[in-house]
Design a protein around this motif. Sequence first.
Motif, PDB file in Angstrom:
ATOM      1  N   UNK A 199      20.107 -22.151 -45.344  1.00 30.82           N
ATOM      2  CA  UNK A 199      19.849 -22.510 -43.946  1.00 30.82           C
ATOM      3  C   UNK A 199      20.662 -23.745 -43.542  1.00 30.82           C
ATOM      4  N   UNK A 200      20.639 -24.768 -44.368  1.00 27.32           N
ATOM      5  CA  UNK A 200      21.353 -26.003 -44.044  1.00 27.32           C
ATOM      6  C   UNK A 200      22.856 -25.758 -43.908  1.00 27.32           C
ATOM      7  N   UNK A 201      23.421 -24.969 -44.791  1.00 25.99           N
ATOM      8  CA  UNK A 201      24.870 -24.754 -44.775  1.00 25.99           C
ATOM      9  C   UNK A 201      25.309 -23.838 -43.638  1.00 25.99           C
ATOM     10  N   UNK A 202      24.548 -22.800 -43.381  1.00 25.58           N
ATOM     11  CA  UNK A 202      24.950 -21.877 -42.321  1.00 25.58           C
ATOM     12  C   UNK A 202      24.753 -22.480 -40.933  1.00 25.58           C
ATOM     13  N   UNK A 203      23.691 -23.233 -40.729  1.00 27.08           N
ATOM     14  CA  UNK A 203      23.539 -23.903 -39.428  1.00 27.08           C
ATOM     15  C   UNK A 203      24.610 -24.963 -39.246  1.00 27.08           C
ATOM     16  N   UNK A 204      25.059 -25.565 -40.353  1.00 29.66           N
ATOM     17  CA  UNK A 204      26.157 -26.529 -40.273  1.00 29.66           C
ATOM     18  C   UNK A 204      27.437 -25.848 -39.784  1.00 29.66           C
ATOM     19  N   UNK A 205      27.688 -24.634 -40.255  1.00 31.20           N
ATOM     20  CA  UNK A 205      28.862 -23.904 -39.787  1.00 31.20           C
ATOM     21  C   UNK A 205      28.771 -23.602 -38.290  1.00 31.20           C
ATOM     22  N   UNK A 206      27.568 -23.348 -37.805  1.00 33.40           N
ATOM     23  CA  UNK A 206      27.391 -23.046 -36.383  1.00 33.40           C
ATOM     24  C   UNK A 206      27.660 -24.266 -35.506  1.00 33.40           C
ATOM     25  N   UNK A 207      27.546 -25.446 -36.095  1.00 31.43           N
ATOM     26  CA  UNK A 207      27.746 -26.681 -35.324  1.00 31.43           C
ATOM     27  C   UNK A 207      29.123 -26.729 -34.672  1.00 31.43           C
ATOM     28  N   UNK A 208      30.117 -26.147 -35.323  1.00 35.02           N
ATOM     29  CA  UNK A 208      31.489 -26.235 -34.834  1.00 35.02           C
ATOM     30  C   UNK A 208      31.850 -25.117 -33.861  1.00 35.02           C
ATOM     31  N   UNK A 209      30.918 -24.204 -33.577  1.00 35.07           N
ATOM     32  CA  UNK A 209      31.210 -23.102 -32.674  1.00 35.07           C
ATOM     33  C   UNK A 209      31.408 -23.591 -31.248  1.00 35.07           C
ATOM     34  N   UNK A 210      32.205 -22.857 -30.499  1.00 35.55           N
ATOM     35  CA  UNK A 210      32.402 -23.193 -29.089  1.00 35.55           C
ATOM     36  C   UNK A 210      31.127 -22.896 -28.317  1.00 35.55           C
ATOM     37  N   UNK A 211      30.747 -23.789 -27.457  1.00 26.51           N
ATOM     38  CA  UNK A 211      29.527 -23.633 -26.683  1.00 26.51           C
ATOM     39  C   UNK A 211      29.781 -24.108 -25.249  1.00 26.51           C
ATOM     40  N   UNK A 212      29.594 -23.235 -24.299  1.00 32.39           N
ATOM     41  CA  UNK A 212      29.885 -23.579 -22.908  1.00 32.39           C
ATOM     42  C   UNK A 212      28.813 -23.029 -21.985  1.00 32.39           C
ATOM     43  N   UNK A 213      28.575 -23.747 -20.913  1.00 31.49           N
ATOM     44  CA  UNK A 213      27.735 -23.291 -19.813  1.00 31.49           C
ATOM     45  C   UNK A 213      28.514 -23.551 -18.535  1.00 31.49           C
ATOM     46  N   UNK A 214      28.864 -22.485 -17.831  1.00 33.33           N
ATOM     47  CA  UNK A 214      29.662 -22.599 -16.600  1.00 33.33           C
ATOM     48  C   UNK A 214      30.927 -23.410 -16.836  1.00 33.33           C
ATOM     49  N   UNK A 215      31.631 -23.055 -17.901  1.00 32.19           N
ATOM     50  CA  UNK A 215      32.931 -23.656 -18.230  1.00 32.19           C
ATOM     51  C   UNK A 215      32.842 -25.120 -18.644  1.00 32.19           C
ATOM     52  N   UNK A 216      31.653 -25.592 -18.994  1.00 31.33           N
ATOM     53  CA  UNK A 216      31.505 -26.971 -19.468  1.00 31.33           C
ATOM     54  C   UNK A 216      30.974 -26.956 -20.890  1.00 31.33           C
ATOM     55  N   UNK A 217      31.544 -27.797 -21.749  1.00 32.85           N
ATOM     56  CA  UNK A 217      31.134 -27.839 -23.156  1.00 32.85           C
ATOM     57  C   UNK A 217      30.436 -29.149 -23.469  1.00 32.85           C
ATOM     58  N   UNK A 218      29.304 -29.100 -24.180  1.00 32.72           N
ATOM     59  CA  UNK A 218      28.613 -30.330 -24.589  1.00 32.72           C
ATOM     60  C   UNK A 218      29.316 -30.976 -25.773  1.00 32.72           C
ATOM     61  N   UNK A 219      28.704 -32.014 -26.328  1.00 31.46           N
ATOM     62  CA  UNK A 219      29.290 -32.757 -27.427  1.00 31.46           C
ATOM     63  C   UNK A 219      29.499 -31.908 -28.675  1.00 31.46           C
ATOM     64  N   UNK A 220      30.454 -32.330 -29.492  1.00 31.42           N
ATOM     65  CA  UNK A 220      30.868 -31.546 -30.651  1.00 31.42           C
ATOM     66  C   UNK A 220      29.791 -31.446 -31.721  1.00 31.42           C
ATOM     67  N   UNK A 221      28.922 -32.429 -31.817  1.00 30.71           N
ATOM     68  CA  UNK A 221      27.937 -32.443 -32.898  1.00 30.71           C
ATOM     69  C   UNK A 221      26.659 -31.689 -32.612  1.00 30.71           C
ATOM     70  N   UNK A 222      26.568 -31.023 -31.460  1.00 32.54           N
ATOM     71  CA  UNK A 222      25.330 -30.346 -31.078  1.00 32.54           C
ATOM     72  C   UNK A 222      24.997 -29.208 -32.042  1.00 32.54           C
ATOM     73  N   UNK A 223      23.740 -29.192 -32.504  1.00 36.25           N
ATOM     74  CA  UNK A 223      23.238 -28.102 -33.336  1.00 36.25           C
ATOM     75  C   UNK A 223      22.555 -27.066 -32.444  1.00 36.25           C
ATOM     76  N   UNK A 224      22.585 -25.787 -32.824  1.00 34.94           N
ATOM     77  CA  UNK A 224      21.938 -24.773 -31.993  1.00 34.94           C
ATOM     78  C   UNK A 224      20.425 -24.902 -32.002  1.00 34.94           C
TER      79      UNK A 224
END
Length: 622
Positions: A199-224
Amino acid sequence: MAAAAISHLRRGAQRHALQCLSLSRRRFSSSAASPLAAAARRLLSTTVDAGTSSSGEHYKPPPFDPFRAATLSPSAPPLESPPIEDEPPSSPPPPPDEAVASEAAHEQATLACQEVELEGLKAGVEAMKSREESPEEKEAWWLLGRAVVNYCGSALGTLAANDPSTSQMLNYDQVFIRDFVPSAIAFLLKGESEIVKNFLLHTLQLQSWEKTVDCYSPGQGLMPASFKVRSVPLDGNSEAFEEVLDPDFGESAIGRVAPVDSGLWWIILLRAYGKITGDYTLQERVDVQTGIRLILNLCLSDGFDMFPTLLVTDGSCMIDRRMGIHGHPLEIQALFYSALRCAREMIGVNDGSKNLIRAINNRLSALSFHIREYYWVDMKKINEIYRYKTEEYSHDAINKFNIYPEQIPSWLADWIPVKGGYLIGNLQPAHMDFRFFSLGNLWAIVSSLATQRQAEGILNLIEAKWDDIVANMPLKICYPALEYEEWRIITGSDPKNTPWSYHNGGSWPTLLWQFTLACIKMGRRDLARRAVEVAEKRLSDDKWPEYYDTRTGRFIGKQSRLYQTWTIAGYLSSKMLLDCPEMASILICDEDFELLEGCACSLNKSARTKCSRRAAKSQVLV
């Protein structure tokens, strides 16, 4: 793994040395400052360089002291602060040979204590495996196993709920970071650590995924907030499929709110995994160290706020709907403080991390003072607020946030006990949220954000107001509920958060495990056992609901999912922790007196800078 464990133990020795140094300042005069204090100071200059190796095989003393680098390096910014009070001159250093011997003996003793703790935890895990379980516990374990989610053949997490009575799962068929934490604790206590590591390792991989809402992206360290395992066609082949993780960072959530607490819970769980398994190689991996730093950079970034607390929107934590907690909610501040404490233990100490460690120490110091001084209320404090003068314009204002006494709700004066108090739910300019929020207060005890006296007061209040906070099902997520016009304005007439339901005064059995941790830390296991006994009478018969409704928690919640996983896991974790309270150390943080010794404004020579800590220090340390 052995080398990494030694690395972690050395860092633990440094923290222990800091506490010894702080205590020696209080307990001994300058003439008897003792070799203990001197050895503690010297121990701080020896640590592990884990910045370039994920295996932790090579050690060397760093060229700096992370807790004093700001005052030693002329090029470093003045982030570190000197003590508030002048200290007597220290004794002359002992001869070199004696110093080396004292340092070695002290480090050896500290490492031995750390090794004993690890062996004790391992023995506790073995005891958990062989303990006799009640029928309710056996059912709970079966249900928890049924909720496990697999990814590429390995266990990865648990579903939020596994309710066969409904076809509309919404996002309850996903793995939530906050929801999985009690499941992870239950698995760790039972010796099943592989699912937690995955769980810890796979959620860590998700941290680097692109995340946008209406063409805006939050901070890079955001966890899902959550993720789901999906099967998709492999390279367009309709006969071959592969499994992928589909995360939700808030872009699909109700209200589109980013989960601020996810990254904080991830750090707390990472530390618990290392402490109970001794597998510190996971913490020292380069990708894990990077993940920790990204979360901290997101939380510690500069902004317009004047306070050390995190500024968040409504719905950014367990209470993920509009409930009037926007601003600086206590739950986020308690988790933030706990995550900073945990991260400081795990960050590899090297030249590249000294500024981050300095920033963590400064934020911890400021945050602990702010919460203890301004969020705490008891009968004496409420009476003080009742007599506040307003519109004070000066550096020496007593009513710093311009709180109007008329804000004190009518229910509070008769509700708060003579012996006891709590940390309020939120504080902003001209606004105090006097509601009692269980999770924030309980985690303030667990993380030592609250003082010893305040922690005792919180549990005293829960005991005195048992019929309000526990009643027929522990524990109220907040008290009291928003009603009538207040409910309409603050929640927007939310039909799910009607008075005494869901987040608006509902009773949530998952809070049992946080309550148990707080009670164990304060030596009040009797209270935790009493709460568990109340829950045991109904949870199994009621099919493990998500939450309960009504003022006393008599009804199963009107929209409550059944077989809610964190209800099941919270009960199991509470039972195991009560049977082996020593295991609570994987989540508990003890008081760090070194944090309270200074403040950054002491370095500023400007006449406009007025420090309020000197006058309040006697309160904060109590």
